[in-house]
Design a protein around this motif. Sequence first.
Motif, PDB file in Angstrom:
ATOM      1  N   ASN A  89      13.736  18.800  16.906  1.00 32.22           N
ATOM      2  CA  ASN A  89      12.960  19.637  17.823  1.00 32.22           C
ATOM      3  C   ASN A  89      12.398  18.778  18.954  1.00 32.22           C
ATOM      4  N   VAL A  90      11.964  19.450  19.991  1.00 32.13           N
ATOM      5  CA  VAL A  90      11.372  18.760  21.136  1.00 32.13           C
ATOM      6  C   VAL A  90      10.218  19.603  21.670  1.00 32.13           C
ATOM      7  N   MET A  91       9.115  18.925  21.995  1.00 35.95           N
ATOM      8  CA  MET A  91       7.974  19.616  22.596  1.00 35.95           C
ATOM      9  C   MET A  91       7.537  18.866  23.858  1.00 35.95           C
ATOM     10  N   THR A  92       6.745  19.524  24.662  1.00 34.56           N
ATOM     11  CA  THR A  92       6.185  18.914  25.874  1.00 34.56           C
ATOM     12  C   THR A  92       4.786  18.413  25.548  1.00 34.56           C
ATOM     13  N   LEU A  93       4.441  17.253  26.076  1.00 40.09           N
ATOM     14  CA  LEU A  93       3.155  16.630  25.724  1.00 40.09           C
ATOM     15  C   LEU A  93       2.550  15.952  26.951  1.00 40.09           C
TER      16      LEU A  93
ATOM     17  N   VAL B 157      -1.118  16.194  19.139  1.00 38.68           N
ATOM     18  CA  VAL B 157      -0.042  17.164  18.860  1.00 38.68           C
ATOM     19  C   VAL B 157      -0.681  18.302  18.079  1.00 38.68           C
ATOM     20  N   SER B 158      -0.778  19.451  18.692  1.00 40.19           N
ATOM     21  CA  SER B 158      -1.516  20.571  18.101  1.00 40.19           C
ATOM     22  C   SER B 158      -0.990  20.940  16.719  1.00 40.19           C
ATOM     23  N   SER B 159      -1.931  21.191  15.805  1.00 37.29           N
ATOM     24  CA  SER B 159      -1.526  21.591  14.450  1.00 37.29           C
ATOM     25  C   SER B 159      -0.869  22.967  14.461  1.00 37.29           C
TER      26      SER B 159
ATOM     27  N   HIS C 244       5.134  23.485  15.843  1.00 38.13           N
ATOM     28  CA  HIS C 244       6.167  23.168  14.859  1.00 38.13           C
ATOM     29  C   HIS C 244       6.315  21.648  14.754  1.00 38.13           C
ATOM     30  N   SER C 245       6.159  20.967  15.868  1.00 44.82           N
ATOM     31  CA  SER C 245       6.303  19.509  15.896  1.00 44.82           C
ATOM     32  C   SER C 245       5.283  18.823  14.996  1.00 44.82           C
ATOM     33  N   PHE C 246       4.093  19.393  14.905  1.00 41.42           N
ATOM     34  CA  PHE C 246       3.025  18.784  14.100  1.00 41.42           C
ATOM     35  C   PHE C 246       3.491  18.579  12.660  1.00 41.42           C
TER      36      PHE C 246
ATOM     37  N   GLY D 102       7.913  23.411  26.784  1.00 43.12           N
ATOM     38  CA  GLY D 102       6.521  23.512  26.354  1.00 43.12           C
ATOM     39  C   GLY D 102       6.009  24.929  26.249  1.00 43.12           C
ATOM     40  N   ASN D 103       6.840  25.889  26.644  1.00 37.93           N
ATOM     41  CA  ASN D 103       6.398  27.282  26.592  1.00 37.93           C
ATOM     42  C   ASN D 103       7.048  28.062  25.460  1.00 37.93           C
ATOM     43  N   CYS D 104       7.726  27.372  24.553  1.00 37.05           N
ATOM     44  CA  CYS D 104       8.299  28.071  23.395  1.00 37.05           C
ATOM     45  C   CYS D 104       8.248  27.132  22.195  1.00 37.05           C
ATOM     46  N   SER D 105       8.645  27.650  21.040  1.00 32.67           N
ATOM     47  CA  SER D 105       8.528  26.851  19.814  1.00 32.67           C
ATOM     48  C   SER D 105       9.869  26.664  19.117  1.00 32.67           C
ATOM     49  N   GLY D 106      10.017  25.490  18.531  1.00 31.29           N
ATOM     50  CA  GLY D 106      11.197  25.188  17.730  1.00 31.29           C
ATOM     51  C   GLY D 106      11.286  26.018  16.451  1.00 31.29           C
ATOM     52  N   ARG D 107      10.228  26.719  16.145  1.00 34.55           N
ATOM     53  CA  ARG D 107      10.285  27.612  14.972  1.00 34.55           C
ATOM     54  C   ARG D 107      11.378  28.654  15.137  1.00 34.55           C
ATOM     55  N   ASP D 108      11.531  29.152  16.368  1.00 33.18           N
ATOM     56  CA  ASP D 108      12.515  30.216  16.587  1.00 33.18           C
ATOM     57  C   ASP D 108      13.532  29.879  17.675  1.00 33.18           C
TER      58      ASP D 108
ATOM     59  N   ASP E 235      16.296  26.800  19.224  1.00 26.91           N
ATOM     60  CA  ASP E 235      16.904  25.459  19.264  1.00 26.91           C
ATOM     61  C   ASP E 235      16.741  24.977  20.696  1.00 26.91           C
ATOM     62  N   LYS E 236      15.705  24.210  20.946  1.00 23.27           N
ATOM     63  CA  LYS E 236      15.349  23.897  22.335  1.00 23.27           C
ATOM     64  C   LYS E 236      16.349  22.949  22.990  1.00 23.27           C
ATOM     65  N   PHE E 237      16.974  22.057  22.211  1.00 22.77           N
ATOM     66  CA  PHE E 237      17.991  21.186  22.823  1.00 22.77           C
ATOM     67  C   PHE E 237      19.115  22.047  23.398  1.00 22.77           C
TER      68      PHE E 237
ATOM     69  N   HIS F 141       2.906  15.057  36.513  1.00 16.29           N
ATOM     70  CA  HIS F 141       1.560  14.966  35.954  1.00 16.29           C
ATOM     71  C   HIS F 141       0.913  16.346  35.976  1.00 16.29           C
ATOM     72  N   HIS F 142       0.387  16.743  34.836  1.00  8.12           N
ATOM     73  CA  HIS F 142      -0.132  18.099  34.691  1.00  8.12           C
ATOM     74  C   HIS F 142      -1.592  18.168  35.102  1.00  8.12           C
ATOM     75  N   HIS F 143      -1.900  18.985  36.084  1.00  8.15           N
ATOM     76  CA  HIS F 143      -3.289  19.180  36.485  1.00  8.15           C
ATOM     77  C   HIS F 143      -3.860  20.485  35.955  1.00  8.15           C
TER      78      HIS F 143
HETATM   79  C1  LIG Z   1       2.811  20.822  30.724  1.00  8.94           C
HETATM   80  C2  LIG Z   1       2.566  21.008  29.251  1.00  8.94           C
HETATM   81  C3  LIG Z   1       1.841  20.057  28.548  1.00  8.94           C
HETATM   82  C4  LIG Z   1       1.590  20.211  27.192  1.00  8.94           C
HETATM   83  N1  LIG Z   1       0.879  19.244  26.519  1.00  8.94           N
HETATM   84  C5  LIG Z   1       0.655  19.376  25.193  1.00  8.94           C
HETATM   85  C6  LIG Z   1      -0.036  18.367  24.463  1.00  8.94           C
HETATM   86  O1  LIG Z   1      -0.450  17.352  24.986  1.00  8.94           O
HETATM   87  N2  LIG Z   1      -0.225  18.585  23.123  1.00  8.94           N
HETATM   88  C7  LIG Z   1       0.218  19.708  22.483  1.00  8.94           C
HETATM   89  O2  LIG Z   1       0.015  19.838  21.272  1.00  8.94           O
HETATM   90  N3  LIG Z   1       0.883  20.666  23.159  1.00  8.94           N
HETATM   91  C8  LIG Z   1       1.114  20.530  24.481  1.00  8.94           C
HETATM   92  N4  LIG Z   1       1.805  21.493  25.169  1.00  8.94           N
HETATM   93  C9  LIG Z   1       2.243  22.686  24.447  1.00  8.94           C
HETATM   94  C10 LIG Z   1       3.457  22.393  23.588  1.00  8.94           C
HETATM   95  O3  LIG Z   1       4.470  21.725  24.320  1.00  8.94           O
HETATM   96  C11 LIG Z   1       3.997  23.740  23.074  1.00  8.94           C
HETATM   97  O4  LIG Z   1       3.052  24.297  22.215  1.00  8.94           O
HETATM   98  C12 LIG Z   1       5.320  23.534  22.432  1.00  8.94           C
HETATM   99  O5  LIG Z   1       6.053  24.625  22.728  1.00  8.94           O
HETATM  100  C13 LIG Z   1       5.246  23.286  20.942  1.00  8.94           C
HETATM  101  O6  LIG Z   1       6.555  23.357  20.454  1.00  8.94           O
HETATM  102  P1  LIG Z   1       6.897  23.344  18.915  1.00  8.94           P
HETATM  103  O7  LIG Z   1       6.202  24.525  18.274  1.00  8.94           O
HETATM  104  O8  LIG Z   1       8.393  23.481  18.903  1.00  8.94           O
HETATM  105  O9  LIG Z   1       6.425  22.045  18.378  1.00  8.94           O
HETATM  106  C14 LIG Z   1       2.081  21.351  26.509  1.00  8.94           C
HETATM  107  C15 LIG Z   1       2.832  22.307  27.219  1.00  8.94           C
HETATM  108  C16 LIG Z   1       3.071  22.138  28.566  1.00  8.94           C
HETATM  109  C17 LIG Z   1       3.875  23.175  29.296  1.00  8.94           C
END
Ligand SMILES: Cc1cc2nc3c(=O)[nH]c(=O)nc-3n(C[C@H](O)[C@H](O)[C@H](O)COP(=O)(O)O)c2cc1C
Length: 179
Positions: free
Chosen positions: A32-36, A53-55, A58-60, A86-92, A94-96, A158-160
Amino acid sequence: MRDLPLPKVYQLLEPGPVVLLTTAAARRGRPNVMTLSWHMMVEFEPPLVACVVSSASHSFAALRARRECVIAVPAVELAPKVVAVGNCSGRDTDKFAAFGLTPRPAARVAAPLVAECFANLECRVADTRLVNRYDLFVLEVLKAWSDPARKRPRRTIHHHGYGRFVVDGEAIRLKSRMR
Ligand SMILES: Cc1cc2nc3c(=O)[nH]c(=O)nc-3n(C[C@H](O)[C@H](O)[C@H](O)COP(=O)(O)O)c2cc1C
């Protein structure tokens, strides 16, 4: 001076750049891949990086179970995909596959590198003492990769906050005692 709402404070101190964090499948499932964007350096050598990494993600679960991940650093060309990831989840999802990102085998961890990113950092979880409290993992970088084909300037994003991003710009040189 005017009152600044406390929820806006993080926008002033964003540590940048926005990165991707990949994990191997926790049990069954897929990588999986998430945005951070909430990460910071805490040590030069070995390089230690603190990441929230938010609990709820899915990545957590994968990061806690496998205790390793890859931090991949994208340039601005990838920005729309990075935000979509970063706007969807690997739970449902396949982000790659969904976002046309290419997973490549890493050397030291099971989590994949992201071929489209100009740098990839293979990490192991070094400290979990603040995970329960803040979802904060301290990661040790075991191996770092940089793509020689992608020369500088590699303009990071860089996210503002609230959908506003700043792109890394002009570089200047000043004498600094900090490495
Ligand atoms: C620009 C941006 C920055 C983000 N930064 C974080 C972060 O620092 N920590 C975090 O837990 N989620 C962050 N998120 C939200 C996760 O990327 C998002 O919840 C992600 O879809 C989780 O995917 P997963 O459920 O497949 O792990 C960010 C999202 C965006 C769009």
